[in-house]
Design a protein around this motif. Structure first.
Motif, PDB file in Angstrom:
ATOM      1  N   VAL A  16     -47.522  -6.029  12.575  1.00  0.00           N
ATOM      2  CA  VAL A  16     -46.654  -7.092  12.070  1.00  0.00           C
ATOM      3  C   VAL A  16     -45.779  -6.551  10.947  1.00  0.00           C
ATOM      4  CG1 VAL A  16     -46.648  -9.290  10.832  1.00  0.00           C
ATOM      5  CG2 VAL A  16     -48.154  -8.975  12.789  1.00  0.00           C
ATOM      6  N   ALA A  17     -46.373  -5.742  10.071  1.00  0.00           N
ATOM      7  CA  ALA A  17     -45.611  -5.172   8.953  1.00  0.00           C
ATOM      8  C   ALA A  17     -44.475  -4.291   9.456  1.00  0.00           C
ATOM      9  CB  ALA A  17     -46.537  -4.378   8.038  1.00  0.00           C
ATOM     10  N   ALA A  18     -44.738  -3.489  10.497  1.00  0.00           N
ATOM     11  CA  ALA A  18     -43.696  -2.617  11.048  1.00  0.00           C
ATOM     12  C   ALA A  18     -42.567  -3.441  11.665  1.00  0.00           C
ATOM     13  CB  ALA A  18     -44.287  -1.670  12.082  1.00  0.00           C
ATOM     14  N   ILE A  19     -42.923  -4.520  12.339  1.00  0.00           N
ATOM     15  CA  ILE A  19     -41.906  -5.395  12.940  1.00  0.00           C
ATOM     16  C   ILE A  19     -41.061  -6.041  11.842  1.00  0.00           C
ATOM     17  CG2 ILE A  19     -41.538  -7.502  14.293  1.00  0.00           C
ATOM     18  CD1 ILE A  19     -44.109  -6.717  15.863  1.00  0.00           C
ATOM     19  N   ALA A  20     -41.710  -6.544  10.792  1.00  0.00           N
ATOM     20  CA  ALA A  20     -40.975  -7.167   9.683  1.00  0.00           C
ATOM     21  C   ALA A  20     -40.056  -6.155   9.006  1.00  0.00           C
ATOM     22  CB  ALA A  20     -41.959  -7.763   8.677  1.00  0.00           C
ATOM     23  N   ASP A  21     -40.557  -4.936   8.796  1.00  0.00           N
ATOM     24  CA  ASP A  21     -39.725  -3.903   8.165  1.00  0.00           C
ATOM     25  C   ASP A  21     -38.522  -3.557   9.035  1.00  0.00           C
ATOM     26  OD1 ASP A  21     -41.426  -3.776   6.007  1.00  0.00           O
ATOM     27  OD2 ASP A  21     -42.437  -1.935   6.652  1.00  0.00           O
ATOM     28  N   ALA A  22     -38.753  -3.437  10.338  1.00  0.00           N
ATOM     29  CA  ALA A  22     -37.655  -3.123  11.254  1.00  0.00           C
ATOM     30  C   ALA A  22     -36.621  -4.249  11.258  1.00  0.00           C
ATOM     31  CB  ALA A  22     -38.197  -2.880  12.663  1.00  0.00           C
ATOM     32  N   ALA A  23     -37.107  -5.488  11.259  1.00  0.00           N
ATOM     33  CA  ALA A  23     -36.198  -6.635  11.254  1.00  0.00           C
ATOM     34  C   ALA A  23     -35.353  -6.657   9.982  1.00  0.00           C
ATOM     35  CB  ALA A  23     -36.993  -7.932  11.396  1.00  0.00           C
ATOM     36  N   LEU A  24     -35.974  -6.390   8.837  1.00  0.00           N
ATOM     37  CA  LEU A  24     -35.216  -6.353   7.580  1.00  0.00           C
ATOM     38  C   LEU A  24     -34.194  -5.225   7.572  1.00  0.00           C
ATOM     39  CD1 LEU A  24     -37.892  -7.193   4.872  1.00  0.00           C
ATOM     40  CD2 LEU A  24     -35.824  -8.500   5.395  1.00  0.00           C
ATOM     41  N   ALA A  25     -34.551  -4.084   8.154  1.00  0.00           N
ATOM     42  CA  ALA A  25     -33.605  -2.969   8.225  1.00  0.00           C
ATOM     43  C   ALA A  25     -32.398  -3.346   9.082  1.00  0.00           C
ATOM     44  CB  ALA A  25     -34.294  -1.728   8.783  1.00  0.00           C
ATOM     45  N   ILE A  26     -32.636  -4.079  10.159  1.00  0.00           N
ATOM     46  CA  ILE A  26     -31.539  -4.517  11.023  1.00  0.00           C
ATOM     47  C   ILE A  26     -30.657  -5.531  10.286  1.00  0.00           C
ATOM     48  CG2 ILE A  26     -31.006  -5.849  13.121  1.00  0.00           C
ATOM     49  CD1 ILE A  26     -33.631  -4.447  14.266  1.00  0.00           C
ATOM     50  N   ILE A  27     -31.297  -6.465   9.567  1.00  0.00           N
ATOM     51  CA  ILE A  27     -30.524  -7.442   8.792  1.00  0.00           C
ATOM     52  C   ILE A  27     -29.696  -6.726   7.731  1.00  0.00           C
ATOM     53  CG2 ILE A  27     -30.700  -9.366   7.160  1.00  0.00           C
ATOM     54  CD1 ILE A  27     -33.186 -10.288   8.787  1.00  0.00           C
ATOM     55  N   HIS A  28     -30.264  -5.709   7.103  1.00  0.00           N
ATOM     56  CA  HIS A  28     -29.524  -4.927   6.105  1.00  0.00           C
ATOM     57  C   HIS A  28     -28.276  -4.298   6.723  1.00  0.00           C
ATOM     58  CE1 HIS A  28     -28.720  -2.256   2.752  1.00  0.00           C
ATOM     59  NE2 HIS A  28     -28.749  -1.226   3.579  1.00  0.00           N
ATOM     60  N   ALA A  29     -28.426  -3.776   7.937  1.00  0.00           N
ATOM     61  CA  ALA A  29     -27.308  -3.073   8.588  1.00  0.00           C
ATOM     62  C   ALA A  29     -26.326  -4.021   9.269  1.00  0.00           C
ATOM     63  CB  ALA A  29     -27.861  -2.085   9.612  1.00  0.00           C
ATOM     64  N   ASP A  30     -26.844  -5.071   9.929  1.00  0.00           N
ATOM     65  CA  ASP A  30     -26.008  -5.895  10.795  1.00  0.00           C
ATOM     66  C   ASP A  30     -26.025  -7.382  10.479  1.00  0.00           C
ATOM     67  OD1 ASP A  30     -25.407  -3.561  12.312  1.00  0.00           O
ATOM     68  OD2 ASP A  30     -27.312  -3.784  13.379  1.00  0.00           O
ATOM     69  N   GLY A  31     -26.758  -7.789   9.447  1.00  0.00           N
ATOM     70  CA  GLY A  31     -26.858  -9.211   9.130  1.00  0.00           C
ATOM     71  C   GLY A  31     -27.844  -9.915  10.037  1.00  0.00           C
TER      72      GLY A  31
END
Length: 197
Positions: A16-31
């Protein structure tokens, strides 16, 4: 070397932590608009069906982000556990609000997402968001504010901050800080009225 089957979430080591981190990284890059199950899977180098063990759709993915977006603010949670006065609460809330504003600025659309999920009971669940909220409310109770009023003051403060970030334009950074100071001036007076020390 044996290559792991990317269709297996266990083999891929997805958490779950890896998924949340990946999602935040995507939001950082692409909103927030760029966040999709497929984008998360690609970032984690797995197939999208591997994510369904933890999240079934984008709505659940957004909920996961909302619950776990504040992992980097654990020091603030600890600091709220140690404060003993209204002025310490105000100062920590001010500095934390400015840090959160910068965090939201780095993650386009995240403040709007958090605002849409701002329910009064969001401290009851799991995740870094609930932990930070509990720490802020518990600190108010510990300095002498009755719990119903502590919850209300936290809610007003959090919603003001989110609304101010959502309404902000890139060149308005001083307006946020000035508005925060004026807002917290009123909160401090209210806390003292309620018996905070």
């Amino acid at each position: 070397m044996t290559r792991r089957d990317p269709s297996s979430h266990a083999a891929a080591g997805i958490t779950v932590a890896a998924i949340a981190d990946a999602a935040l990284a995507i939001i950082h890059a692409d909103g927030v608009d760029g966040l999709t199950m497929r984008a998360v899977a690609e970032r984690l180098q797995v197939r999208a069906p591997s994510l369904y063990h933890h999240v079934h759709n984008k709505s659940e993915l957004l909920d996961l982000v909302a619950r776990n977006a504040f992992d980097q603010f654990t020091a603030d949670s600890t600091a709220y556990g140690e404060l003993t006065t209204v002025d310490e609460w105000i100062e920590l809330t001010r500095s934390g609000s400015l840090e959160l504003r910068a965090f939201y600025a780095d993650h386009p659309g995240l403040a709007g997402l958090m605002q849409s999920k701002a329910t009064p009971d969001r401290d009851q669940g799991a995740g870094s968001r609930a932990e930070l909220i509990r720490a802020q409310i518990d600190a108010l109770v510990r300095i002498g504010v009755p719990e119903p009023e502590a919850r209300h003051l936290f809610e007003v403060t959090a919603r003001w901050s989110l609304a101010a970030v959502v309404a902000e334009h890139a060149d308005d950074t001083d307006l946020f800080a000035d508005g925060l100071d004026l807002f917290l001036y009123g909160v401090r007076a209210r806390l003292i009225e309620l018996g905070g020390v």
